[in-house]
Design a protein around this motif. Sequence first.
Motif, mmCIF file in Angstrom:
data_model
loop_
_atom_site.group_PDB
_atom_site.id
_atom_site.type_symbol
_atom_site.label_atom_id
_atom_site.label_comp_id
_atom_site.label_asym_id
_atom_site.label_seq_id
_atom_site.Cartn_x
_atom_site.Cartn_y
_atom_site.Cartn_z
ATOM 1 N N LEU A 178 0.800 -1.299 0.006
ATOM 2 C CA LEU A 178 -0.515 -0.079 0.062
ATOM 3 C C LEU A 178 0.774 1.390 -0.168
ATOM 4 N N ALA A 179 2.329 1.024 0.862
ATOM 5 C CA ALA A 179 2.721 2.080 0.837
ATOM 6 C C ALA A 179 3.673 2.682 0.133
ATOM 7 N N SER A 180 3.599 1.796 -1.051
ATOM 8 C CA SER A 180 5.154 1.377 -2.190
ATOM 9 C C SER A 180 4.595 2.544 -2.899
ATOM 10 N N GLU A 181 5.569 3.731 -3.857
ATOM 11 C CA GLU A 181 5.634 5.073 -4.411
ATOM 12 C C GLU A 181 4.484 5.765 -3.944
ATOM 13 N N SER A 182 4.663 5.829 -2.513
ATOM 14 C CA SER A 182 3.490 6.815 -1.521
ATOM 15 C C SER A 182 4.910 7.512 -0.531
ATOM 16 N N ILE A 183 4.313 8.694 -0.313
ATOM 17 C CA ILE A 183 4.334 9.354 0.833
ATOM 18 C C ILE A 183 3.793 8.914 2.260
ATOM 19 N N LEU A 184 5.015 8.396 2.907
ATOM 20 C CA LEU A 184 3.740 7.547 3.975
ATOM 21 C C LEU A 184 4.275 7.988 5.431
ATOM 22 N N ILE A 185 2.997 7.910 5.922
ATOM 23 C CA ILE A 185 3.384 9.014 7.412
ATOM 24 C C ILE A 185 2.485 7.864 8.234
ATOM 25 N N LEU A 186 3.331 7.564 9.323
ATOM 26 C CA LEU A 186 2.807 6.726 10.343
ATOM 27 C C LEU A 186 2.030 7.170 11.411
ATOM 28 N N LEU A 187 1.399 7.030 12.365
ATOM 29 C CA LEU A 187 0.815 6.991 13.313
ATOM 30 C C LEU A 187 2.043 6.861 14.771
ATOM 31 N N TRP A 236 3.416 18.603 -0.367
ATOM 32 C CA TRP A 236 4.099 17.703 -1.170
ATOM 33 C C TRP A 236 3.052 17.148 -2.874
ATOM 34 N N ARG A 237 2.044 17.878 -2.044
ATOM 35 C CA ARG A 237 1.232 17.537 -2.721
ATOM 36 C C ARG A 237 1.874 18.489 -4.493
ATOM 37 N N ASP A 238 2.137 20.045 -3.980
ATOM 38 C CA ASP A 238 2.691 21.197 -5.125
ATOM 39 C C ASP A 238 3.581 20.610 -5.263
ATOM 40 N N ALA A 239 4.480 19.558 -4.903
ATOM 41 C CA ALA A 239 6.126 18.605 -5.935
ATOM 42 C C ALA A 239 5.543 17.527 -6.394
ATOM 43 N N GLY A 240 4.174 17.555 -6.442
ATOM 44 C CA GLY A 240 3.441 16.281 -7.760
ATOM 45 C C GLY A 240 3.634 14.904 -7.278
ATOM 46 N N GLU A 241 3.265 14.717 -5.833
ATOM 47 C CA GLU A 241 3.497 13.695 -4.913
ATOM 48 C C GLU A 241 2.236 14.094 -4.958
ATOM 49 N N ARG A 242 1.245 12.600 -5.451
ATOM 50 C CA ARG A 242 0.006 12.562 -5.823
ATOM 51 C C ARG A 242 -0.494 11.225 -4.810
ATOM 52 N N ARG A 243 0.170 10.382 -3.778
ATOM 53 C CA ARG A 243 -0.484 9.373 -3.293
ATOM 54 C C ARG A 243 0.253 9.701 -1.697
ATOM 55 N N VAL A 255 0.053 7.225 2.103
ATOM 56 C CA VAL A 255 -0.468 6.662 2.791
ATOM 57 C C VAL A 255 -0.320 7.430 4.713
ATOM 58 N N VAL A 256 -1.490 7.128 5.146
ATOM 59 C CA VAL A 256 -1.245 6.671 6.298
ATOM 60 C C VAL A 256 -1.808 5.493 7.414
ATOM 61 N N ALA A 257 -0.617 5.611 8.047
ATOM 62 C CA ALA A 257 -1.027 4.503 9.229
ATOM 63 C C ALA A 257 -0.817 4.781 10.940
ATOM 64 N N ILE A 258 -2.065 3.336 10.825
ATOM 65 C CA ILE A 258 -2.559 3.935 12.618
ATOM 66 C C ILE A 258 -1.896 2.536 12.916
ATOM 67 N N GLY A 259 -0.736 2.416 13.153
ATOM 68 C CA GLY A 259 -0.132 1.346 14.294
ATOM 69 C C GLY A 259 -1.561 0.727 14.811
ATOM 70 N N ARG A 311 9.822 3.358 10.643
ATOM 71 C CA ARG A 311 9.748 4.004 11.062
ATOM 72 C C ARG A 311 10.751 4.628 10.308
ATOM 73 N N SER A 312 12.067 4.756 9.848
ATOM 74 C CA SER A 312 12.509 4.674 9.526
ATOM 75 C C SER A 312 12.725 5.343 8.193
ATOM 76 N N LYS A 313 11.834 4.106 7.561
ATOM 77 C CA LYS A 313 11.835 4.674 6.070
ATOM 78 C C LYS A 313 10.368 5.624 6.017
ATOM 79 N N ALA A 314 9.634 6.257 6.924
ATOM 80 C CA ALA A 314 8.426 6.857 6.481
ATOM 81 C C ALA A 314 8.669 8.276 6.304
ATOM 82 N N ASP A 315 8.221 9.246 5.159
ATOM 83 C CA ASP A 315 8.611 10.318 5.301
ATOM 84 C C ASP A 315 8.248 11.065 6.617
ATOM 85 N N LEU A 316 7.092 10.760 7.520
ATOM 86 C CA LEU A 316 6.730 11.629 8.085
ATOM 87 C C LEU A 316 6.209 10.268 9.505
#
Length: 149
Positions: A56-65, A84-91, A93-97, A107-112
């Motif tokens: 689900l998170a591949s090729e996406s911005i990944l936000i972990l809660l 992210w939107r303005d930089a052209g990122e289109r996806r 994914v926000v993950a609730i643990g 966590r180390s791979k997450a964008d935020l």
Amino acid sequence: MKSGPEKTLADHYFDRLAKAGPAIGLEFEGVTEVPEGRAKNADERKREEAARLAPLASESILILLDERGKNFTSRQLSERIGQWRDAGERRVVVAIGGPDGHPEELRSKADLCLSFGALTWPHQLVRIMLAEQLYRVATILSGHPYHRD
């Protein structure tokens, strides 16, 4: 998430996001639930859950809660998503643990890594808070007066 008042409230905000987002370049694709890991120890369960999340998170911005994440204001979150939107990122994914949280490798791979505070919240309430914050992001980015600083 089972039917009930929590699901109804989360769906209310997700529906508002789905209606408000497209005009400002935010499309809501929906909610996908990843089953909780069934391993006998917490580290293995976290790895199982991360492996299920990976496609689900591949090729996406990944936000972990995550309770160890950064505490953002609503405006700061909207600015980050807007960047992210303005930089052209289109996806995004926000993950609730799960109950054991996220593994360090994820966590180390997450964008935020984002926190809703140091308290532990039930998954149902986190989903409601996330839905409302994503709707709030859309209103902030659109200049709508819903959010007041």
